[in-house]
Scaffold this motif. Structure first.
Motif, PDB file in Angstrom:
ATOM      1  N   LEU A  78       0.604  -1.133  -0.107  1.00  0.00           N
ATOM      2  CA  LEU A  78      -0.012   0.051   0.047  1.00  0.00           C
ATOM      3  C   LEU A  78       0.882   1.128   0.087  1.00  0.00           C
ATOM      4  O   LEU A  78       0.394   2.388  -0.165  1.00  0.00           O
ATOM      5  CB  LEU A  78      -1.018   0.101   1.158  1.00  0.00           C
ATOM      6  CG  LEU A  78      -2.065  -1.136   1.024  1.00  0.00           C
ATOM      7  CD1 LEU A  78      -2.687  -1.143   2.506  1.00  0.00           C
ATOM      8  CD2 LEU A  78      -2.978  -0.981  -0.006  1.00  0.00           C
ATOM      9  N   VAL A  79       2.139   1.036   0.526  1.00  0.00           N
ATOM     10  CA  VAL A  79       3.005   2.325   0.146  1.00  0.00           C
ATOM     11  C   VAL A  79       3.062   2.892  -1.106  1.00  0.00           C
ATOM     12  O   VAL A  79       3.130   4.164  -1.357  1.00  0.00           O
ATOM     13  CB  VAL A  79       4.528   1.998   0.944  1.00  0.00           C
ATOM     14  CG1 VAL A  79       5.400   3.131   0.505  1.00  0.00           C
ATOM     15  CG2 VAL A  79       4.386   1.584   2.277  1.00  0.00           C
ATOM     16  N   LYS A  82       0.051   4.989  -1.455  1.00  0.00           N
ATOM     17  CA  LYS A  82       0.278   6.226  -0.667  1.00  0.00           C
ATOM     18  C   LYS A  82       1.304   7.068  -1.423  1.00  0.00           C
ATOM     19  O   LYS A  82       0.910   8.447  -1.452  1.00  0.00           O
ATOM     20  CB  LYS A  82       0.961   5.855   0.489  1.00  0.00           C
ATOM     21  CG  LYS A  82       1.219   7.180   1.674  1.00  0.00           C
ATOM     22  CD  LYS A  82       1.817   6.534   2.850  1.00  0.00           C
ATOM     23  CE  LYS A  82       2.197   7.487   3.642  1.00  0.00           C
ATOM     24  NZ  LYS A  82       3.507   8.498   3.326  1.00  0.00           N
ATOM     25  N   ASP A  83       2.316   6.685  -1.859  1.00  0.00           N
ATOM     26  CA  ASP A  83       3.293   7.546  -2.687  1.00  0.00           C
ATOM     27  C   ASP A  83       2.670   8.234  -3.946  1.00  0.00           C
ATOM     28  O   ASP A  83       3.053   9.064  -4.112  1.00  0.00           O
ATOM     29  CB  ASP A  83       4.456   6.686  -3.016  1.00  0.00           C
ATOM     30  CG  ASP A  83       5.356   6.446  -1.805  1.00  0.00           C
ATOM     31  OD1 ASP A  83       5.194   6.867  -0.674  1.00  0.00           O
ATOM     32  OD2 ASP A  83       6.463   5.232  -2.019  1.00  0.00           O
ATOM     33  N   GLN A  86       0.119  10.898  -2.600  1.00  0.00           N
ATOM     34  CA  GLN A  86       0.930  12.025  -2.063  1.00  0.00           C
ATOM     35  C   GLN A  86       1.310  12.975  -3.129  1.00  0.00           C
ATOM     36  O   GLN A  86       1.229  14.386  -2.610  1.00  0.00           O
ATOM     37  CB  GLN A  86       2.303  11.591  -1.339  1.00  0.00           C
ATOM     38  CG  GLN A  86       2.767  12.542  -0.505  1.00  0.00           C
ATOM     39  CD  GLN A  86       3.918  11.862   0.521  1.00  0.00           C
ATOM     40  OE1 GLN A  86       4.631  10.736   0.221  1.00  0.00           O
ATOM     41  NE2 GLN A  86       4.115  12.504   1.652  1.00  0.00           N
ATOM     42  N   GLU A  89      -1.497  15.337  -3.239  1.00  0.00           N
ATOM     43  CA  GLU A  89      -1.842  16.081  -2.066  1.00  0.00           C
ATOM     44  C   GLU A  89      -1.805  17.738  -2.111  1.00  0.00           C
ATOM     45  O   GLU A  89      -2.473  18.275  -1.901  1.00  0.00           O
ATOM     46  CB  GLU A  89      -1.325  15.623  -0.823  1.00  0.00           C
ATOM     47  CG  GLU A  89      -1.742  15.969   0.346  1.00  0.00           C
ATOM     48  CD  GLU A  89      -0.928  15.212   1.394  1.00  0.00           C
ATOM     49  OE1 GLU A  89      -0.283  16.046   2.524  1.00  0.00           O
ATOM     50  OE2 GLU A  89      -0.838  13.810   1.455  1.00  0.00           O
TER      51      GLU A  89
END
Length: 123
Positions: A78-79, A82-83, A86, A89
């Motif tokens: 899941l990293v 997330k990356d 991000q 974001e």
């Protein structure tokens, strides 16, 4: 299973809402497929197929315990998700900052900057 040899990538695996629910459920505890199936309105075979996709993406781990197979969440892949998120974001933060500024701006300041147009009946 190494990410490069995964049959399904993380993005494909989480695209399905049932698989996302499975991940949430397995984040709490390791469970056998029979117990997992009780949480879904689909057959045990369908749940097993979803678990297979998650396992092929490296998101769940299968472990034999006697006659049953137990599944647990493997959060490391899941990293990658997330990356990727991000990066975006920054765009969300800019929009939220603009919204915050708009909401906190005094209404009279907004009217001064953008006066309302007169309606024909107001003349």
């Amino acid at each position: 299973m190494a990410a490069s040899s995964a049959k399904h990538d993380v993005f494909q695996a989480i695209a399905d809402p049932t698989r996302r629910k499975l991940l949430k459920l397995l984040s709490k505890e390791e469970m056998p497929v029979t117990a997992i199936s009780e949480h879904f309105p689909i057959s045990r075979t369908a749940v097993s197929k979803h678990l297979r996709v998650l396992a092929e993406a490296g998101l769940v781990n299968e472990r034999k315990a006697g006659r049953e197979t137990r599944y647990k969440l493997e959060p490391e892949p899941l990293v990658e998700l997330k990356d990727w998120l991000q990066y975006f974001e920054l765009f969300w933060e800019n929009k939220l900052s603009a919204l915050r500024l708009f909401v906190e701006t005094d209404v009279t300041e907004v009217e001064h900057l953008h006066p309302a147009k007169e309606k024909p009946e107001d003349k």
